[in-house]
Write a protein that holds these residues in place. Structure first.
Motif, mmCIF file in Angstrom:
data_model
loop_
_atom_site.group_PDB
_atom_site.id
_atom_site.type_symbol
_atom_site.label_atom_id
_atom_site.label_comp_id
_atom_site.label_asym_id
_atom_site.label_seq_id
_atom_site.Cartn_x
_atom_site.Cartn_y
_atom_site.Cartn_z
ATOM 1 N N ASP A 106 0.796 -1.298 0.144
ATOM 2 C CA ASP A 106 -0.033 -0.002 0.063
ATOM 3 C C ASP A 106 0.786 1.447 0.024
ATOM 4 O OD1 ASP A 106 -2.211 1.554 0.104
ATOM 5 O OD2 ASP A 106 -2.265 1.310 2.047
ATOM 6 N N GLY A 107 2.082 1.456 0.715
ATOM 7 C CA GLY A 107 2.579 2.505 0.991
ATOM 8 C C GLY A 107 3.850 2.676 -0.307
ATOM 9 N N LEU A 108 3.845 1.651 -1.206
ATOM 10 C CA LEU A 108 4.764 1.628 -2.437
ATOM 11 C C LEU A 108 4.750 2.726 -3.177
ATOM 12 C CD1 LEU A 108 7.127 -0.247 -3.654
ATOM 13 C CD2 LEU A 108 5.393 -1.239 -5.073
ATOM 14 N N PRO A 109 3.483 3.321 -3.617
ATOM 15 C CA PRO A 109 3.488 4.591 -4.410
ATOM 16 C C PRO A 109 4.146 5.465 -4.045
ATOM 17 C CG PRO A 109 1.591 3.240 -4.715
ATOM 18 C CD PRO A 109 2.139 2.586 -3.670
ATOM 19 N N ASP A 110 3.939 5.894 -2.658
ATOM 20 C CA ASP A 110 4.444 6.996 -1.669
ATOM 21 C C ASP A 110 5.948 7.030 -1.669
ATOM 22 O OD1 ASP A 110 2.026 8.197 -1.516
ATOM 23 O OD2 ASP A 110 1.522 7.012 0.290
ATOM 24 N N ALA A 111 6.365 5.743 -1.327
ATOM 25 C CA ALA A 111 7.917 5.454 -1.265
ATOM 26 C C ALA A 111 8.633 5.838 -2.526
ATOM 27 C CB ALA A 111 8.247 3.966 -0.724
ATOM 28 N N VAL A 112 8.107 5.431 -3.797
ATOM 29 C CA VAL A 112 8.765 5.736 -5.079
ATOM 30 C C VAL A 112 8.721 7.076 -5.168
ATOM 31 C CG1 VAL A 112 8.431 5.384 -7.178
ATOM 32 C CG2 VAL A 112 8.416 3.499 -5.831
ATOM 33 N N SER A 113 7.453 7.732 -4.969
ATOM 34 C CA SER A 113 7.434 9.086 -5.099
ATOM 35 C C SER A 113 8.489 10.074 -4.477
ATOM 36 C CB SER A 113 5.972 9.657 -4.762
ATOM 37 O OG SER A 113 5.911 11.257 -4.751
ATOM 38 N N SER A 114 8.752 9.550 -3.062
ATOM 39 C CA SER A 114 9.471 10.331 -2.175
ATOM 40 C C SER A 114 10.875 9.955 -2.802
ATOM 41 C CB SER A 114 9.489 9.986 -0.697
ATOM 42 O OG SER A 114 9.781 8.758 -0.436
ATOM 43 N N PHE A 115 11.337 8.786 -3.137
ATOM 44 C CA PHE A 115 12.584 8.677 -3.645
ATOM 45 C C PHE A 115 12.913 9.494 -4.959
ATOM 46 C CE2 PHE A 115 15.199 6.206 -6.710
ATOM 47 C CZ PHE A 115 16.251 6.031 -6.008
ATOM 48 N N MET A 116 11.895 9.552 -5.766
ATOM 49 C CA MET A 116 12.117 10.213 -7.191
ATOM 50 C C MET A 116 12.299 11.530 -6.640
ATOM 51 S SD MET A 116 12.367 8.070 -9.299
ATOM 52 C CE MET A 116 12.232 8.973 -10.875
ATOM 53 N N SER A 117 11.500 12.237 -5.755
ATOM 54 C CA SER A 117 11.733 13.581 -5.240
ATOM 55 C C SER A 117 12.989 13.998 -4.883
ATOM 56 C CB SER A 117 10.656 13.675 -4.275
ATOM 57 O OG SER A 117 10.761 15.461 -4.085
#
Length: 74
Positions: free
Chosen positions: A45-56
């Motif tokens: 469930d938290g994977l999209p947020d984790a990828v987003s923060s990594f890319m940011s």
């Protein structure tokens, strides 16, 4: 919802088999299916947020270097 783990395992194994057989389209299809199934589970469930923060974070680190700006010490 208990069989989602088996579906993810099937998709990962399918992607590995297609990659070994040099079938790029099949490997990509199975890999995307596995990621979609993972994101729909509570564990992913938290994977999209984790990828987003990594890319940011990556973008924040790379932008000064790409724009040749001096380091501001952030």
């Amino acid at each position: 919802m208990g069989s989602v783990g088996l579906l993810i395992l099937f998709a990962v194994v399918g992607a590995l088999i297609c990659a070994k057989a040099h079938s790029a389209a099949g490997a990509i299809t199975f890999a995307v299916l596995a990621v979609v199934l993972l994101v729909t589970t509570p564990v992913g469930d938290g994977l999209p947020d984790a990828v987003s923060s990594f890319m940011s974070a990556f973008d924040d680190a790379a932008t000064p270097a790409l724009n040749r700006e001096p380091d501001t010490g952030r």
